[in-house]
Design an enzyme around this catalytic site. Structure first.
Site, PDB file in Angstrom:
ATOM      1  N   HIS A   9       0.867  -1.185   0.000  1.00 19.25           N
ATOM      2  CA  HIS A   9       0.000   0.000   0.000  1.00 19.25           C
ATOM      3  C   HIS A   9       0.905   1.237   0.000  1.00 19.25           C
ATOM      4  CE1 HIS A   9       1.052   0.039   4.209  1.00 19.25           C
ATOM      5  NE2 HIS A   9       0.482  -1.141   4.400  1.00 19.25           N
ATOM      6  N   GLY A  11       1.857   3.160   2.201  1.00 24.40           N
ATOM      7  CA  GLY A  11       2.848   3.173   3.281  1.00 24.40           C
ATOM      8  C   GLY A  11       4.145   2.502   2.841  1.00 24.40           C
ATOM      9  N   HIS A  12       4.011   1.325   2.209  1.00 24.26           N
ATOM     10  CA  HIS A  12       5.213   0.646   1.710  1.00 24.26           C
ATOM     11  C   HIS A  12       5.920   1.494   0.658  1.00 24.26           C
ATOM     12  CE1 HIS A  12       2.774  -3.064   2.845  1.00 24.26           C
ATOM     13  NE2 HIS A  12       3.901  -3.269   3.495  1.00 24.26           N
ATOM     14  N   GLY A 122       8.855   0.569   8.620  1.00 22.15           N
ATOM     15  CA  GLY A 122       7.830   1.541   8.963  1.00 22.15           C
ATOM     16  C   GLY A 122       7.675   1.728  10.471  1.00 22.15           C
ATOM     17  N   GLN A 123       7.374   2.953  10.851  1.00 19.77           N
ATOM     18  CA  GLN A 123       7.102   3.272  12.266  1.00 19.77           C
ATOM     19  C   GLN A 123       5.887   2.516  12.793  1.00 19.77           C
ATOM     20  OE1 GLN A 123       6.058   7.406  13.100  1.00 19.77           O
ATOM     21  NE2 GLN A 123       5.032   6.643  14.933  1.00 19.77           N
ATOM     22  N   LYS A 124       4.986   2.150  11.904  1.00 13.02           N
ATOM     23  CA  LYS A 124       3.767   1.442  12.302  1.00 13.02           C
ATOM     24  C   LYS A 124       4.103   0.208  13.155  1.00 13.02           C
ATOM     25  CE  LYS A 124      -0.350  -0.639  11.420  1.00 13.02           C
ATOM     26  NZ  LYS A 124       0.206  -1.966  11.279  1.00 13.02           N
ATOM     27  N   ASP A 125       5.168  -0.521  12.762  1.00 17.24           N
ATOM     28  CA  ASP A 125       5.638  -1.662  13.562  1.00 17.24           C
ATOM     29  C   ASP A 125       6.787  -1.157  14.434  1.00 17.24           C
ATOM     30  OD1 ASP A 125       4.038  -3.977  12.471  1.00 17.24           O
ATOM     31  OD2 ASP A 125       4.909  -3.199  10.634  1.00 17.24           O
ATOM     32  N   SER A 161      -1.618  -3.930   5.651  1.00 22.58           N
ATOM     33  CA  SER A 161      -2.116  -4.960   4.727  1.00 22.58           C
ATOM     34  C   SER A 161      -3.297  -5.692   5.344  1.00 22.58           C
ATOM     35  CB  SER A 161      -0.995  -5.946   4.407  1.00 22.58           C
ATOM     36  OG  SER A 161       0.131  -5.238   3.934  1.00 22.58           O
ATOM     37  N   ARG A 162      -3.372  -5.697   6.669  1.00 18.75           N
ATOM     38  CA  ARG A 162      -4.465  -6.414   7.340  1.00 18.75           C
ATOM     39  C   ARG A 162      -5.776  -5.613   7.338  1.00 18.75           C
ATOM     40  NH1 ARG A 162       0.076  -8.463  10.659  1.00 18.75           N
ATOM     41  NH2 ARG A 162       0.071 -10.728  10.429  1.00 18.75           N
TER      42      ARG A 162
HETATM   43  O1  PAF Z   1       7.115  -5.711   8.678  1.00 15.03           O
HETATM   44  C1  PAF Z   1       7.028  -6.701   7.921  1.00 15.03           C
HETATM   45  O2  PAF Z   1       6.334  -6.676   6.906  1.00 15.03           O
HETATM   46  C2  PAF Z   1       7.758  -7.975   8.266  1.00 15.03           C
HETATM   47  O3  PAF Z   1       7.757  -8.211   9.633  1.00 15.03           O
HETATM   48  C3  PAF Z   1       9.195  -8.025   7.708  1.00 15.03           C
HETATM   49  C4  PAF Z   1      10.072  -6.936   8.323  1.00 15.03           C
HETATM   50  C5  PAF Z   1       9.167  -7.866   6.198  1.00 15.03           C
HETATM   51  C6  PAF Z   1       9.858  -9.373   8.036  1.00 15.03           C
HETATM   52  O4  PAF Z   1       9.141 -10.431   7.488  1.00 15.03           O
END
Ligand code: PAF
Length: 258
Positions: A9, A11-12, A122-125, A161-162
């Site tokens: 999306h 964000g990516h 991403g900052q999201k994670d 993505s979810r």
């Molecule tokens: O953030 C993600 O999409 C995944 O955790 C990653 C960093 C690609 C590792 O599989």
């Protein structure tokens, strides 16, 4: 390198742009990594949209896409793992105990495969970033880790993505997460310093707003992810919870000087 699990999306794509601004060549990996999903999680269901992902990447311009199969990444007898640092044990680590070991192991492999000088996450994670930064530092890996800011839909929902699992009604209710986080950041901006009080308010707003269940809603130190009593520089508010069967996470940085 921009490591992803696909289902790309905006964000990516913004992470790709950050990467391009820092690097001569950009590799994007697309790999739904089985080892970071526990049994019963959404590995089978996770969206796989390779063709449209590649089309989207063509619009931003990447030099290579690395899209290995599980067998490419984990051959017969594969048994090496990267044990993540202590920061992986809290928050997501409590609710998804094997998750970060899967993440550190696959990210180490991907960065090695690409010989990446720079990798963007991403900052999201947010906690994932903290875990990866620690891994790269402690294992002396030659990759600089950059953070790309969270991309949001105009109504505030953090892109994920979810999100495509959500029904229209669920998506509407999911807005409570960003609303509660923004309110928390606003309170800090107004001078609230009591992190316990902020966390209590955050939790209450999520309950009142109809989040179906809450895994955590905390105010934490930006590096250790340990809960704070008082706001300080680098503090972050993090939430994880369910709307229906969909687990969503989000966070905001809390800058006491703003
Ligand atoms: O953030 C993600 O999409 C995944 O955790 C990653 C960093 C690609 C590792 O599989």
């Amino acid at each position: 390198m921009v490591p992803t699990m696909g289902a790309l999306h905006e964000g990516h794509l913004s992470l790709v742009r950050v990467c391009r601004a820092h690097c001569d060549r950009v590799v994007v990996s697309i790999f739904v990594n089985p080892s970071q999903f526990a049994p019963g999680e959404d590995f089978e269901r996770y969206p796989r949209t390779l063709e449209s992902d590649i089309a989207a990447l063509e619009t931003v311009g990447v030099d290579a896409v690395l899209a290995p199969s599980p067998a490419d990444m984990y051959g017969p007898g594969f048994s090496t793992v990267v044990q993540p640092a202590k920061v992986a044990q809290t928050l997501e680590g409590q609710f998804r105990p094997s998750h970060y070991q899967g993440v550190t192991t696959v990210v180490a492999k991907l960065l090695n495969l690409a010989r990446a000088d720079v990798a963007v996450f991403g900052q999201k994670d947010y906690q994932q970033l903290a875990v990866i930064r620690q891994m790269v530092h402690e294992l002396n890996m030659p990759t600089e880790i950059l953070m790309g800011t969270t991309f949001r839909d105009p109504d505030g929902l953090a892109m994920s993505s979810r999100n495509r699992y959500l029904t229209a009604e669920e998506r509407q209710r999911a807005l409570v997460i960003s609303r509660a986080l923004f309110a928390c950041r606003h309170r800090v901006g107004q001078g609230e310093q009591d992190a316990r009080e902020l966390a209590t308010n955050l939790m209450q707003e999520l309950i009142d707003g109809g989040l179906d269940s809450i895994d955590y809603a905390v105010i934490a130190d930006g590096q250790t992810l340990e809960s704070l009593d008082q706001i300080r520089t680098g503090a972050v508010a993090l939430v994880a919870g369910y709307i229906g069967k969909t687990r969503l996470i989000d966070n905001v940085l809390l800058d006491p000087t703003s």
